[in-house]
Design an enzyme around this catalytic site. Structure first.
Site, short mmCIF file in Angstrom:
data_model
loop_
_atom_site.label_atom_id
_atom_site.label_comp_id
_atom_site.label_asym_id
_atom_site.label_seq_id
_atom_site.Cartn_x
_atom_site.Cartn_y
_atom_site.Cartn_z
N CYS A 35 -20.49 -14.55 -46.02
CA CYS A 35 -21.20 -15.78 -46.18
C CYS A 35 -20.94 -16.53 -47.47
CB CYS A 35 -22.67 -15.47 -46.16
SG CYS A 35 -22.96 -13.70 -46.21
N PHE A 249 -22.47 -15.86 -42.08
CA PHE A 249 -21.41 -15.87 -41.07
C PHE A 249 -21.42 -14.49 -40.46
CE2 PHE A 249 -17.02 -17.69 -40.03
CZ PHE A 249 -16.87 -16.88 -38.93
N GLY A 270 -20.59 -10.47 -48.85
CA GLY A 270 -19.65 -9.35 -48.84
C GLY A 270 -20.07 -8.32 -47.84
N GLN A 986 -1.78 -3.71 -38.78
CA GLN A 986 -0.76 -3.34 -37.82
C GLN A 986 -1.02 -1.91 -37.36
OE1 GLN A 986 2.42 -3.80 -41.01
NE2 GLN A 986 3.37 -2.31 -39.66
N GLN A 995 6.12 -1.89 -48.50
CA GLN A 995 7.05 -2.06 -49.59
C GLN A 995 8.45 -2.12 -49.02
OE1 GLN A 995 6.18 0.63 -52.71
NE2 GLN A 995 7.50 -0.39 -54.17
N CYS A 1154 17.65 1.21 -28.91
CA CYS A 1154 16.93 2.14 -29.78
C CYS A 1154 16.76 3.47 -29.06
CB CYS A 1154 15.56 1.56 -30.14
SG CYS A 1154 14.44 2.75 -30.87
N CYS A 1160 13.85 4.75 -39.27
CA CYS A 1160 13.99 3.33 -39.61
C CYS A 1160 13.90 3.12 -41.12
CB CYS A 1160 12.90 2.51 -38.95
SG CYS A 1160 12.68 2.89 -37.22
N CYS A 1165 20.04 3.43 -39.16
CA CYS A 1165 19.94 3.37 -37.70
C CYS A 1165 21.34 3.38 -37.08
CB CYS A 1165 19.20 2.11 -37.28
SG CYS A 1165 19.05 1.94 -35.51
#
Lengths: 1544, 474
Positions: A35, A249, A270, A986, A995, A1154, A1160, A1165
Site C-alpha cells: 500500500c 492494495f 510492506g 522462474q 549471473q 537438445c 548448459c 553444449c
C-alpha cells in the site's frame, strides 16, 4: 477461565487454521496487502481540522498505490488514525444527551457491529455486561454517521454498522492506567461476544480502536471515498494534531472491512514474511507472561494476544500493542521487533549492538519489507526495516509540520516554508514527540533507549559463545561403518558426488541445468528423504527476495541456544543464552554442547529411533514417546534438547529427523513449553542444504549432520575432491569448513528467496508447502503448514525408512571383498540411470520426439505421447494421475482448426546468452511462421532480428521479457514486441537472481545487453522496482506506456498462494498471467532450487483459476501455463484446469536437438544449443520446420482430445475440471492416500462470471500527462526540430515521458531525435518513473522533486532535477535534501541525468550506460552497475558498488568517508588519471550548466585543489577487460565515457 | 565427469592394429599397446551426459560416464568397481562387443563417439594387472545348490552371480572345455583363449564347480539334476544353425560356419586330433554366405589358412557408408561395417541370392550359383526382393561356409526330457526367466534366440537375480 470450546480453539491454534473454510486450492492465509501510507503531525500538538483535511488529500493522492477489485468503486481499504477529537465528541455527546468528562478521562471505542438488528443488540448487551464487569461506566453509544452512497456492491454487502462507545473507568483512571484498562476491556469484550457468535460472524464485531488518545476511521473504501463516507471527517470539529493514513492494495478482493488500516498503533506498507513463525513463537511465549501492570487474571484474559484471522500487519499491531501495554515505549518495541542489521555492521555503536543482541533472545525479528508509521497519540514516528525496501519521504516545514508519506509531494506544500526534505533510510527511525515538541533523529532516540539498561554488561557476564565452552570428550565412535550409515540414511552415489563433493571442495551449492523431470516425492517408487515432500516457498510480487551475496550485510545466520522466559521483564535473565554463529555444529561443537556443565544450561539427549521390525504404528508410537520425553525434560528445566538418531542400527531405524523435529517442536508449542528449551538435531539423514532449511524452518536451532561430515572427510582423505581442477589439496579440516560454508550460503539463499534476513526469524517460520503428506501427520508434526493433496502417513514414512534400512548390509563380508560402489544406490536424479529414478525425458522419449518431428511422422509422435502420458504405473506428475471423462464425442472436423490453436502457444523464456543465436532464432522463426509467440528471454534481443527476412521469415521474438537484470531493455526493445513479460520468478530458481560469467559475455551478447565483453553480469534476485504489489502495478503501467499495443504478461511460479497473487496481479492490470511450474527451467540453477522450490503448475493453474473466478477477475486476464509441457494431454489438462494459453520450452529444445546434457552452465553444449562457442554452434542442425511440426502435432493431439470430450473450441474447455477424473491409483501403495479433489474443485460462479479472457483491462492511460506532451511535441517530432514547453506536475503524474518516447521510437527506431530537441520544464512533484525509458531527444527539467524509479530504463534522454525556485535558500540547502526517490536509473542504457540534491537508496542500480551527476545518494548506490558513469558530489550510503561489474563511479569525498561505505568485493578505489579528470570535470560543468548547482560551481572554481578529492570506483573485472582491450586496440580508457557524455 | 571440454580437445583414437599382412600369419590379438595417457584422453572425451544414451544402449547398463570419469582421473580402482558392478566379464565385452553403447553415444550425433569399448578393455586389463580383480569367494554359503547348464557367456555370468550370492553352483558343459561360443565360436585373434581361462580360474577359486563333457540329457540325467538341485538354470544357447536347403547342399565342401570355426579353434588350442579334423581353407576358393559377424570370423580364419580367394556374399543390399536416415542416432545404425577380418582381404558382394551349390563329379563343391537381387519396399511397408534377370552366374567355390544364423536351441535331449515348453520360434518360453517348470530357469540365446555376448551376460545376470529371488522365497 476459558470454556471448553475456546480452549479447544486455542489448542488448535494455528495462524491460518481458523480462516474461511478452504475450498479447492485457494489459500486464504496467502492473502497479502501492500500500500501507501503516511502521517502528518503538528509538532506543537495543536489540533486542527486543516491537518485532517491535509491528511485526506495526501491519502487521495496515493490512490494509485491502493487498488480496487472487479468493481471500480470498491476499494481494498483506506483509513485514518487521529487523536481523539474531543471537541467533536463533546458536542455530539451533548446532542445525544450524555456528558463527556475532560479529554483523557474517558475512552472511546470505534466499533464495527453486525447490521442485523437482533444480533447487534445481543452484541451490545454482552458488551455492556463486560463494561460493567470490568468496572467501567458506559457513558453513551453514538452511531457513527456514514454515507454509503457510491460504494460498490461488494463493499456494501459486508458493510458493518459502526458505533462509538464512550466509557469512563469507575475509579476515574486516566493516562496509561486508563489505557491499559481499556485494552483489557476491548480484548475481553471481543472474546466474550465472539464466544456467542458463530465463527464466521466474528469479523462483524470488531473494535477498530478503543483508546482515550486515538481513534481510527477505516473501511473497505477507496481513498477518495473515505472522507465522504465518514461524515465526522468532514466536520470542522474533527481536529487532530496527528494523522496516520493508509491506502490498501490487497491481493484478493474478498471484502474485509476490519483489515483496512491503520490499526490501533500502526499503518504498515510492506509485508511480514516470517509471520507464521512469529505468531507461533509468540503463542509459545504467552505462557510465561507476568506483568507489573496487569494481574494474572488480566493477563490471562488478554490471551491470545495476537488474535485470529488477521493480516500480517494486524498481528504485528497486536504484538506491538501488548509489549507497549506491558511497559515498553513504542520506539523501544519497534526496535525489538524490527531490529536494524547490526551483526555485520562493525561501525555501529556498541550500546546499540548490545541492545539488539540482548533483545534477540526475547523476540525474533518480524522480518520483511516494512515502512511503518506509528503513533500512540502523542508520540508519532516511522521506521523502515533493515533492507529499506519501502519508500518513506518526509518534509519538515517552518510552520512545525512533519509530513511523511510513501511518496514525496503527495501533499502539495508551499515550497517556501520547507526546511528539510528527507527520506527514511534502512533500519532508521524518526520520532516526533508532541509532548516534548521535539523531533528525534534516529541516533538520538536509539541512544536514549539503548542506554537505559546495561545490556552490554549483562551480555558480557552471562552470554556464552562456542569459544566459552570446553570440549571434554570427543564424540562416541559409531559401531557402524560409514557405508552402512550412508546406506541407512539414503545417501546415493549421486548425493555424494553431485551434492556433497562440490560443497566440500568449493564451499558452494552445486549447479545444474534443464529443470527436473523426475517424479514428485509422493509419486516416486524409490524411498524418499522426508524433506523431499517439502517445497520451499519464495517471494514473488508481494515481497522482494534479497541478494544474499551482495547484500550479505543485512543478513544473519546466528542462533541462540537455551530458553527464554517472561518477555515483559527487562532484566539480566534474558542475557543467559549461548550464541552460535551458524547452525551447523561440527563434532567438536556438539561434544561441547553435550558436555555443558553450567548452572544456566541443562542438556538432555532424546533417542529418535524406532524398532526396525515392520509393525505398523511403531513410528507413530515412538514419536509420541519422544514428545512426552521432551515435554518432561522441558518441564524439568532442560533448556537444550538434543534429538539424536545415533542409536540406529540393525534393530533400530532412525525416525526422519524432520518428522521428529516437527513433532517435538509442535508438541512443545501446544504444551506452552516451546520457548523454555531449544532443539539441537543430531541426525544422519541431513546432508543437503534443503534438509537443514526444513529442520530449522520447523523449529531446530542447530544441526549436527554427523554422517555428512564423515562422508565429506572421507572424500577428502581419499583425495576425490575437485578443487580448481585438481584432485588433491582438500584436507579433512578444509572440507568440513567448506561444507559448513556451503550450507550457510545455501541457507542464506533459501531465506533470501523469501526476503527473510535472519535465520532466527526463519526458524519455525514453516515457509514450505507440503506436497504429499497426510493431514493427520501435518496436524501433529507440521501444524499450520500448507498441505493440500494429502499423501503418505506415518506408516508409509516408516516404510520409506525401513526400505533403506533393509538395504544395509549389516554384516558385511570381510577383508578381501571389494568395497563396491554398488553398495550405494545409483541415484539417478541428476543424470538418467537405468536403475535410478524415473525421468519423463529418457532415452526413449527423447529419441521418439526428435525422430517424429524431424521426419514429420505423426505416428511416431503418438508413440512418444503414449510413453509420456501413460503414467498410471509410474506416475511422475500430478497430471499423470488424471484422465479425461470422455463423453459425447464430436467428429474431429468440428473442432476448431489447428491454425487457431497454434496461436495460443508460446515458447519459454530462454535468454540469448543462455542459448545460442541459432537455437534462439530458429525458435523465433518457427513461432512466427505459425502465428505463435517466441520469447526473447531476459538479456535483450539483437535489433537485427527486428526486421523481416526477404523470404518472409522473422527472427523477432513476439514476447520481450523484462527481468530483474533489465539487460537491453530499451524503449526500442519494448516497442518491438507484441507482448511484454515481467518475469517475477522462474521455475528453475524462483526468488533467485542469476549471473552470466564474464567468459560467456562475448562481443555479441555484450552489445545486445549494453555491456562490456568479458565483464560478468549479475541479475539481482528482486526487480528493484518491484518490492510490492503496488510497485508491480506501477511497472505494468510503465510498460503499457512504453508500448500500449503490447499485452503485459506477468510470469509467476506456482506456489501455495499463487492464486491470491494472481488476483493481485490482475488488479494491477496485467493482461496475461503466466503460471510456470517448478520443474521447468532450461538455464543453470542451484540444484537445491531445481528440486525443492516451487510447485507443479497443475496446482498453480488450478488455484489461480479458482481464485480469479472467486474474485470475479478471471475474465480480465489470459491465464497461461508452462513447465515441462510435452503432449496434447498436458495441454488439455492445463486448459481444463484453467489455462487458455500454453508455453513449451524444454520439449521445443529437444526438438531442436537438445539431448538433456544438463551441462548448459558449462558452455559446452555438444549440439550447439546452450552454448556461445562458435565451434559448437556450428553443430546446431535443427530446422524451423521441425518446430513447426512439433507444435502442429501438439495442436492435432489436443484437437483429438477435444473431439473426444465434445469441445469445439478451446475457450469452452477452460476451467471445466468436471471433465477430468482421477485415475485409479494402483501404481504404488504411497498413491492411495492422495487426494487430488481440491485440484478439480470448481469455483461456484454464476453465468455472468467469465471463465476466460473476455474483457480488456483499463490501464488508465486516457488522462495521462503524456498525451499533452505528445500534442505539444507533435510538430517537433514530425519535423525533427526543437520545441519548448512548461507544465505543472503532480505525484499522480506517473511515467511521464514514457509514452512520448514510445511514439518517437516507433518513428525513428533506436536513433531517437537530436539531443535536447524536446525541452519540457515541469514544476511540482513528479510521480514515480519520471522519464522512464526516455529516449534520445527528450530534455526534461523537473523543478521540484521526484519519486521512485526516476529515469528507469533511460534510453538516451536527458533528465534534470532542481529544487523548486521558491525554496528558501537560507533553510534549504539542496545538497542536504532528498530530491529524488529510490531506485533511480534502474536498468538505464544511455542518456544523462543531473540532480541537484540527494537521491534515495539504490541510485543507478543496474545502470548500463547512463551518465549521472548527483549530490548525494543513499545505500547500495551503483549496485550491479555494468556501464555508464556516475559522479556523486556528496555522501554515499552504505554498500556502495555492491555487485558492480562495469562502468565507473567518481565520488567527491573531501571528508574521506567514502571507503568504509564502499563494498570492495568487486571494485577497486583508484586515483583518477588525466582522462578521468577531464571526463569528471566535463560532467560537473554540465551539472552546473543544467542545474545551477552551487556545489558544482564551488568545485569548478577551485578545481586545482578540489580535483584531488575525487575517488574513482573501478570494477576489477572492467579494469581487466579494458586493459586487455587496450593492448588489443590502443583504446583510451575513458573513451567509453567520453563517447556517450559529450555528444552535445 | 571427465574434462568438460575433453571432447573438443581430443578426437577419437583407437590403438593401432598390426599390419594385416603380418597378423594373418598368427591367431594372436591384432591390437598393439596403447599408452595409458591416450586412453585417459579418450575417457576425457566423455561428456557425462545428463541422459547417457550409452548407458541406455548397453544391454548390461554399464554406467559408462562414471567409469570414464574415473579413468580420466586415473583412478583405475574406482573404474574397476564401477565396471564390475554391471559387468562380470569386461575382458570379454571389451574385446568382442559390437558396442551398441558407442552407436548410442551422444557425441556420436555429430562427432566420432567415445571409444567406450577400448576404455572398457583397458580398465579390465589394468585391473588384472594391478590385482584389482581377485577371486572373491562368498563369506557365507546359503546351502542352496544351483545347476547351470551351459558354460557360454550367459551360463558363466549367471554362475558368477549365483556364486557371489552364496549358492553352490555347478556348471555343466557338454563340450570338453568351458566357455561355449567364447571358447569355440570366436576365433583367437578376436578373443585369445587365455582370457577365458583366466576368468574360469577365478571362478573356480571363488567356488564355482565346472563339469565338462557333461551333456545333460545324454550322460547326465535331467531328472536327477532337477531333484538334486534347488534350482536349475538352462543356458544351452541357440545351437541349431540355419541351413540353406538348396540343390547341392550335401556336397563335400559345404559347411556350417560354426563347424569350421570350432574345429579351427581346437586346432589353435593345440588339441591332439584337431589337425585331422580341421576344415582347411588353404588354397581354396572360399565363399562365406552371410554378412554378419560369424561370416567375418570365417573370413579372418580363411585368410589365416591361406585361402586362394575369399568371397563373402550377403542377401541384403549394401548399406550406406554413413548412418542410414531410417536409423538415426541413437538407434543401432544400418551402415557398412568393415571388420578387421575384412581388412585382411575379402571380396564382399551384396544383394546376392544363393541358388545352388554346384559340385564336380566326385561330389565335391566347385562352384556356387548366385544371382543379383533387387530390394524393394512394398505397399504394406515391408521389404521384398526380386531377382535381377540375367545376372545368374556361377562363381568358383571349393569351400562354402554357411554363416546365416541360428534358428533355435536344441530341443532334442535335455529340453525334451524335462518337458520344457518352447515358444513359436522354438526358444524356451519363460516368465521372467522361469520356464514352465517351477525350479527351472533359462537365459541367454536359449531364451532370446541368437544374440550378442553382451546380451548373454545381461541375461545371465538377470536370470541369476530371478533364481536368487526364487531361492530366498523358498
Amino acid at each position: 477461565m476459558q470454556d471448553q470450546a475456546e480452549q479447544h480453539q486455542l489448542e488448535n491454534f494455528s495462524l491460518y487454521g481458523k480462516t474461511t473454510p478452504q475450498q479447492g486450492l485457494y489459500v486464504p492465509q496467502a492473502e497479502r496487502d501492500s500500500c501507501g501510507t503516511g502521517l502528518i503531525a503538528n509538532l506543537k500538538n495543536e489540533p486542527s481540522h486543516q491537518l485532517v483535511k491535509d491528511a485526506l488529500t495526501m491519502l487521495a493522492n496515493m490512490e494509485h498505490r491502493g487498488a480496487c477489485g472487479y468493481e471500480a468503486n470498491t476499494g481494498d481499504g483506506a483509513g485514518i488514525l487521529l487523536q481523539t477529537p474531543h471537541r467533536l465528541f463533546f458536542a455530539e455527546a451533548g446532542r445525544l444527551g450524555f456528558r463527556l468528562p475532560p479529554l483523557g478521562h474517558y475512552g472511546v471505542g470505534m466499533l464495527f457491529l453486525p447490521k442485523e438488528k437482533e444480533l447487534q443488540q445481543r452484541c451490545l448487551d454482552k458488551l455492556k455486561e463486560v463494561i460493567a464487569n470490568r468496572e467501567f461506566e458506559l457513558l453513551g453509544i453514538r452511531p457513527v454517521p456514514v454515507n454509503n452512497d457510491g460504494l460498490g456492491k461488494s463493499a456494501i454487502s459486508t458493510e458493518p454498522d459502526m458505533v462509538q462507545v464512550f466509557v469512563k473507568h469507575k475509579d476515574g483512571l486516566s493516562g496509561m492506567k486508563l489505557e491499559r484498562k481499556l485494552y483489557i476491556l476491548r480484548k475481553n469484550a471481543a472474546r466474550l461476544v465472539h464466544r456467542e457468535m458463530p465463527f464466521e460472524l466474528h469479523d462483524l464485531f470488531y473494535f477498530a480502536s478503543f483508546s482515550y488518545k486515538t481513534i481510527v476511521y477505516k473501511g473497505q473504501l477507496t481513498t477518495w471515498q473515505l472522507r465522504n463516507y465518514f461524515l465526522d471527517l468532514q466536520d470542522e470539529n474533527m481536529e487532530s494534531a496527528i494523522a496516520l493514513i493508509h491506502s490498501r492494495f490487497s491481493t484478493n478482493t474478498v471484502p474485509k472491512w476490519k483489515l483496512a488500516q491503520p490499526f490501533r498503533y500502526i499503518a504498515h506498507n510492506g509485508e511480514i514474511n516470517t509471520i507464521t513463525g512469529n505468531v507461533n513463537w509468540w503463542k509459545s511465549r504467552e505462557k510465561d507472561l507476568v506483568s507489573e501492570h496487569f494481574n494474572d487474571e488480566e493477563i490471562d484474559s488478554l490471551k491470545p494476544v495476537t488474535g485470529y484471522q488477521l493480516s500480517d500487519s494486524g498481528y504485528f499491531d497486536n504484538a506491538l500493542e501488548f509489549l507497549v501495554m506491558g511497559g515498553r515505549s513504542v520506539p523501544h518495541t519497534m526496535m525489538m521487533m524490527i531490529p536494524e542489521a547490526w551483526e555485520m555492521d562493525e561501525r555501529m555503536e556498541d550500546y546499540k549492538r548490545a541492545f539488539y543482541e540482548y533483545h534477540e533472545n526475547l523476540v525474533e525479528p518480524w522480518d520483511g519489507p516494512a515502512a511503518i508509521c506509528f503513533t500512540n497519540g502523542n508520540l508519532v514516528g516511522a521506521t523502515l526495516d533493515r533492507n529499506g525496501l519501502r519508500p518513506a519521504r518526509y518534509c519538515l516545514t517552518n510552520d512545525d509540520r512533519l509530513i511523511l508519506a510513501s511518496e514525496a509531494g503527495a501533499l502539495p506544500v508551499d515550497q517556501s516554508i520547507v526546511i528539510k526534505k528527507g527520506r527514511l533510510q534502512p533500519g532508521k527511525m524518526l520520532i516526533a514527540d508532541l509532548d516534548e515538541k521535539y523531533i528525534y533523529a534516529d541516533e538520538e532516540v536509539k541512544k536514549i533507549i539503548c542506554k537505559k539498561l546495561p545490556y552490554r554488561a549483562w551480555l558480557n557476564k552471562y552470554r556464552l559463545t562456542m569459544k566459552d565452552l570446553v570440549a571434554r570428550e570427543t564424540p562416541e565412535k559409531s559401531k557402524l561403518t560409514l557405508l552402512q550409515k550412508q546406506r541407512l540414511f539414503g545417501y546415493s552415489r549421486e548425493d555424494i558426488k553431485v551434492l556433497l563433493q562440490p560443497m566440500a571442495a568449493e564451499g558452494k551449492d552445486p549447479i545444474g541445468s534443464m529443470g527436473s523431470d523426475t517424479p514428485l516425492a509422493v509419486l516416486s517408487h524409490r524411498p524418499q528423504h522426508l524433506a523431499n515432500y517439502f517445497k520451499q516457498l519464495f517471494a514473488q510480487v508481494t515481497n522482494p527476495p534479497i541478494d544474499p551475496i551482495r547484500e550479505r550485510s543485512v543478513m544473519s545466520l546466528s542462533m541462540r541456544l537455551a530458553g527464554c522466559g517472561n518477555m515483559l521483564t527487562m532484566g539480566l535473565e534474558h542475557a543467559r543464552f549461548i550464541r552460535i554463529n551458524q547452525p551447523l555444529l561440527n563434532n567438536e561443537e556438539i561434544a561441547k554442547i553435550k558436555n555443558i556443565y553450567h548452572p544456566h544450561f541443562k542438556v538432555e539427549s532424546l533417542d529418535i529411533t524406532f524398532p526396525a521390525d515392520y509393525s505398523p504404528g511403531d513410528l507413530e508410537k515412538r514419536l509420541g514417546e519422544v514428545c512426552e520425553q521432551a515435554e518432561a525434560f522441558a518441564r524439568t528445566g532442560h533448556n537444550i534438547l538434543i534429538l539424536s538418531d545415533k542409536k540406529a542400527g540393525p534393530n533400530r531405524a532412525p525416525i526422519p529427523s524432520l518428522l521428529a523435529t516437527g513433532a517435538v517442536h509442535h508438541h512443545l508449542t501446544r504444551t506452552n513449553l516451546r520457548v523454555a528449551t531449544s532443539l539441537v538435531i543430531e541426525a544422519g539423514d541431513v546432508f543437503e542444504t534443503h534438509h537443514f532449511a526444513t529442520l530449522i524452518g520447523f523449529g531446530a536451532t542447530a544441526v549436527h549432520p554427523y554422517v555428512a561430515l564423515e562422508s565429506v572427510k572421507e572424500m577428502a582423505a581419499e583425495q576425490k575432491m575437485n578443487l580448481n581442477g585438481s584432485y588433491q589439496g582438500v584436507t579433512e579440516k578444509f572440507s568440513v569448513k567448506n561444507y559448513t560454508k556451503a550450507v550457510g550460503g545455501g541457507l542464506l539463499k533459501i531465506m533470501s528467496k523469501n526476503g527473510i534476513s535472519t535465520l532466527q526469524s526463519y526458524q519455525g517460520a514453516q515457509i514450505f508447502e507440503i506436497l504429499g503428506i497426510r493431514r493427520e501427520v501435518v496436524d501433529k508434526c507440521f501444524t499450520g503448514a500448507i498441505s493440500r493433496i494429502e499423501g503418505i502417513g506415518f506408516d508409509e514414512m516408516a516404510k520409506e525408512v525401513l526400505d533403506k534400512h533393509y538395504q544395509v548390509n549389516w554384516h558385511p563380508t570381510t577383508e578381501n571383498s571389494h568395497p563396491q560402489p554398488s553398495d550405494l544406490d545409483v541415484g539417478g536424479l541428476f543424470q538418467w540411470k537405468r536403475k535410478g529414478e524415473y525421468h519423463l525425458f529418457n532415452p526413449q522419449s527423447i529419441h521418439l520426439l526428435q525422430y517424429s518431428t524431424r521426419r514429420n511422422d505423426y505416428k511416431a509422435f503418438k508413440k512418444y505421447t503414449k510413453i509420456i502420458n501413460e503414467q498410471s504405473e509410474r506416475a511422475c506428475t500430478l497430471r499423470g494421475l488424471l484422465d479425461f471423462k470422455t463423453q459425447q464425442p464430436i467428429p474431429l472436423h468440428e473442432v476448431e482448426p489447428v491454425e487457431n490453436i497454434l496461436k495460443r502457444f508460446a515458447t519459454g523464456a530462454m535468454s540469448f546468452g543462455s542459448i545460442s543465436h541459432e537455437a534462439h532464432s530458429t525458435l523465433a522463426i518457427a513461432m512466427n511462421r505459425i502465428g505463435a509467440k517466441s520469447n526473447s528471454g531476459e538479456g535483450g534481443e539483437d535489433p537485427i532480428r527486428f526486421e523481416k527476412k526477404p523470404n518472409g521469415d522473422w527472427e523477432r521474438s513476439a514476447i520481450k521479457q523484462v527481468a530483474s537484470g533489465r539487460f537491453g531493455v530499451t524503449s526500442y526493445y519494448l516497442t518491438n514486441a507484441d507482448e511484454l513479460q515481467i518475469k517475477m520468478a522462474q521455475g528453475a530458481k524462483p526468488g533467485e537472481g542469476g549471473q552470466l560469467p564474464g567468459h560467456k559475455v562475448d562481443n555479441w551478447i555484450a552489445r545486445v545487453r549494453h555491456s562490456t565483453p568479458g565483464v560478468g553480469l549479475i541479475s539481482p534476485p528482486p526487480h528493484h522496482d518491484i518490492y510490492s504489489i503496488e510497485d508491480l502495478a506501477q511497472l505494468i503501467f510503465d510498460l503499457k506506456n512504453a508500448n500500449r499495443q503490447a499485452r503485459i504478461n506477468v510470469k509467476l511460479v506456482s506456489k501455495a498462494g499463487v492464486g491470491v497473487i494472481a488476483s493481485g496481479v490482475a488488479k494491477a492490470h496485467a493482461d496475461v498471467i503466466l503460471i510456470a511450474g517448478h520443474d521447468g527451467g532450461t538455464g543453470a540453477s542451484p540444484l537445491t532450487s531445481v528440486r525443492h522450490a516451487g510447485l507443479p503448475w497443475e496446482l498453480g493453474v488450478a488455484e489461480s483459476h479458482q481464485t480469479l473466478v472467486k474474485n470475479k477477475l478471471r475474465d480480465r486476464v489470459v491465464l497461461q501455463a508452462d513447465g515441462q509441457m510435452r503432449t496434447g494431454k498436458d495441454i488439455a489438462v492445463a486448459a481444463l484446469l484453467g489455462a487458455e494459453e500454453w508455453g513449451v520450452a524444454t520439449a521445443a529444445l529437444v526438438v531442436e536437438g537438445c539431448i538433456l546434457m544438463r551441462k548448459c552452465h558449462l558452455n559446452t553444449c555438444p549440439v550447439g544449443i546452450a552454448t556461445q562457442d562458435p565451434e559448437l554452434r556450428k553443430r546446431f542442425d535443427a530446422d524451423p520446420q521441425h518446430i513447426v511440426n512439433f507444435f502442429t502435432f501438439l495442436a492435432q493431439d489436443l484437437r483429438e482430445i477435444m473431439a473426444s470430450l465434445g469441445f469445439r473450441t478451446v475457450n469452452e474447455m477452460i476451467g471445466k475440471t468436471d471433465r477430468l477424473k482421477i485415475k485409479p491409483l494402483t501404481g504404488h501403495p504411497k498413491y492411495k492416500h492422495l487426494d487430488l479433489s481440491p485440484l478439480l474443485h470448481q469455483e461456484p460462479a454464476d453465468e455472468a462470471v467469465g471463465q476466460y479472457k473476455m474483457v480488456e483491462q483499463d490501464h488508465g492511460l486516457e488522462n495521462i500527462l503524456d498525451w499533452r506532451l505528445l500534442n505539444l511535441a507533435k510538430g517537433a517530432i514530425r519535423h525533427r526540430n526543437h520545441m519548448e514547453s512548461i507544465l505543472p506536475i503532480k505525484n499522480v503524474d506517473r511515467a511521464v515521458g514514457t509514452l512520448l518516447s514510445n511514439e518517437i521510437t516507433k518513428k525513428y527506431g533506436a536513433e531517437g531525435l537530436l539531443e535536447g530537441s524536446l525541452y519540457f520544464r515541469f514544476r511540482g512533484s513528479a510521480g514515480q518513473s519520471f522519464g522512464a525509458f526516455g529516449v534520445r531527444g527528450i530534455h526534461f527539467v523537473l523543478e521540484g522533486e521526484s519519486n521512485d524509479y526516476f529515469g528507469k530504463g533511460l534510453s538516451g534522454g536527458r533528465l534534470i532535477v532542481v529544487p523548486d525556485r521558491e525554496t528558501n535558500p537560507l533553510h534549504f540547502i539542496p545538497a542536504e535534501n532528498t530530491i529524488i526517490g529510490n531506485v533511480a536509473l534502474f536498468g538505464a542504457t544511455s542518456g544523462e541525468v543531473f540532480i541537484r540534491g540527494i537521491a534515495g537508496e539504490r541510485f543507478a542500480v543496474r545502470n548500463s550506460g547512463a551518465n549521472a551527476v548527483v549530490e548525494g545518494v543513499g545505500d547500495h548506490g551503483c549496485e550491479y552497475m555494468t556501464g555508464g558513469c556516475v559522479v556523486v558530489l556528496g555522501e554515499t550510503g552504505k554498500n556502495f558498488a555492491a555487485g558492480m561489474s562495469g562502468g565507473m563511479a567518481f565520488i567527491f569525498d573531501p571528508e574521506n568517508n567514502f571507503e568504509r561505505n564502499c563494498n570492495l568485493q568487486m571494485v577497486d578505489l583508484d586515483p583518477l588519471d588525466k582522462k578521468d579528470l577531464e571526463a569528471v570535470r566535463k560532467l560537473v560543468r554540465d551539472h552546473f550548466r543544467y542545474t545551477g548547482s552551487n556545489l558544482a560551481l564551488s568545485i569548478l572554481n577551485d578545481w586545482r585543489k578540489q580535483q584531488q578529492y575525487f575517488i574513482k570506483v573501478m570494477p576489477k573485472d572492467f579494469k581487466r577487460v579494458l586493459k586487455e582491450q587496450q593492448s588489443d586496440f590502443q583504446q583510451p580508457e575513458a573513451g567509453a565515457i567520453q563517447e556517450t557524455t559529450i555528444s552535445q | 565427469m571427465g574434462h568438460p571440454k575433453g571432447f573438443l580437445q581430443h578426437t577419437r583414437e583407437l590403438p593401432p592394429s598390426r599390419p594385416p599382412a603380418e597378423r594373418v600369419n598368427d591367431y594372436e590379438e591384432i591390437y598393439v599397446e596403447f599408452p595409458v595417457e591416450k586412453t585417459q584422453e579418450q575417457a576425457a572425451r566423455c561428456m557425462d551426459c545428463g541422459v547417457p544414451f550409452c548407458h541406455s544402449g548397453c544391454p548390461l547398463g554399464n554406467i559408462i560416464p562414471e567409469f570414464n570419469d574415473a579413468v580420466y582421473r586415473n583412478d583405475w580402482k574406482e573404474a574397476t568397481d564401477i565396471l564390475l558392478e554391471t559387468n562380470n566379464f569386461p575382458e570379454f565385452t571389451g574385446r568382442i562387443c559390437p558396442a551398441p553403447c558407442e552407436s548410442a553415444c551422444v557425441l556420436g550425433i555429430n562427432q566420432p563417439p567415445v571409444a567406450i569399448e577400448h576404455i572398457e578393455k583397458t580398465i579390465a586389463e589394468t585391473a588384472f594387472e594391478k590385482g584389482y580383480i581377485q577371486p572373491r569367494p562368498p563369506q557365507q554359503r546359503t546351502g542352496k545348490k544351483v545347476a547351470v547348464v551351459g558354460s557360454g557367456p550367459a551360463g558363466l555370468a549367471a554362475a558368477a552371480q549365483l556364486n557371489e550370492a552364496g549358492h553352490q553352483v555347478i556348471v555343466y558343459e557338454r563340450n570338453d572345455r568351458i566357455g561355449g561360443l567364447l571358447r569355440y565360436g570366436i576365433p583367437d585373434f578376436k578373443l585369445e583363449k587365455w582370457v577365458v581361462d583366466r576368468r574360469i580360474e577365478i571362478m573356480q577359486e571363488e567356488g564355482v564347480v565346472f563339469k565338462t563333457n557333461a551333456n545333460v540329457g545324454e550322460n547326465i540325467d535331467p531328472g536327477e539334476l532337477v531333484s538334486e538341485n534347488d534350482a536349475v538354470l538352462l543356458c544351452g544357447g541357440a545351437t541349431i544353425p540355419r541351413d540353406l536347403p538348396l540343390p547341392g547342399r550335401k556336397l563335400k565342401g559345404v559347411h556350417f560356419a560354426m563347424d569350421f570355426l570350432e574345429k579351427n579353434n581346437r586346432h589353435v588350442a593345440g588339441d591332439k586330433n584337431a589337425a585331422a579334423q580341421l576344415i582347411s581353407a588353404k588354397n581354396k576358393h572360399v565363399v562365406v554366405i552371410g554378412g554378419g559377424d560369424t561370416g567375418s570370423d570365417c573370413v579372418g580364419t580363411s585368410n589365416r589358412h591361406g585361402a586362394a580367394s575369399i568371397t563373402q556374399i550377403e542377401l541384403l543390399a549394401k548399406p550406406p557408408a554413413q548412418r542410414h536416415e531410417d536409423t538415426p542416432w541413437p538407434l543401432w545404425p544400418m551402415m557398412l561395417r568393415n571388420s578387421s577380418s575384412h581388412e585382411e582381404g575379402c571380396d564382399r558382394q551384396w544383394a546376392q541370392l544363393t541358388k545352388a551349390f554346384i559340385g564336380d563329379d566326385n561330389g565335391h563343391l566347385k562352384a556356387l550359383r548366385i544371382t543379383d537381387i533387387q530390394w524393394q519396399k512394398k505397399d504394406d511397408g515391408s521389404h521384398g526382393f526380386e531377382e535381377v534377370p540375367g545376372t545368374e552366374r556361377d562363381i568358383p567355390c571349393d569351400l562354402a561356409l554357411l554363416a546365416v544364423g541360428f534358428v533355435r536351441p536344441q530341443f532334442e535331449g535335455m529340453l525334451e526330457q524335462l518337458g520344457i515348453a518352447v515358444d513359436q520360434r522354438g526358444n524356451v518360453a519363460d516368465e521372467n526367466y522361469r520356464t514352465n517348470h517351477e525350479k527351472i530357469f533359462t537365459a541367454g540365446d536359449m531364451r532370446r534366440g541368437q544374440s550378442l555376448v553382451v546380451w548373454a551376460i545381461a541375461e545371465g545376470r538377470e536370470a541369476a537375480h530371478a533364481v536368487c529371488n526364487f531361492l530366498s522365497s523358498h
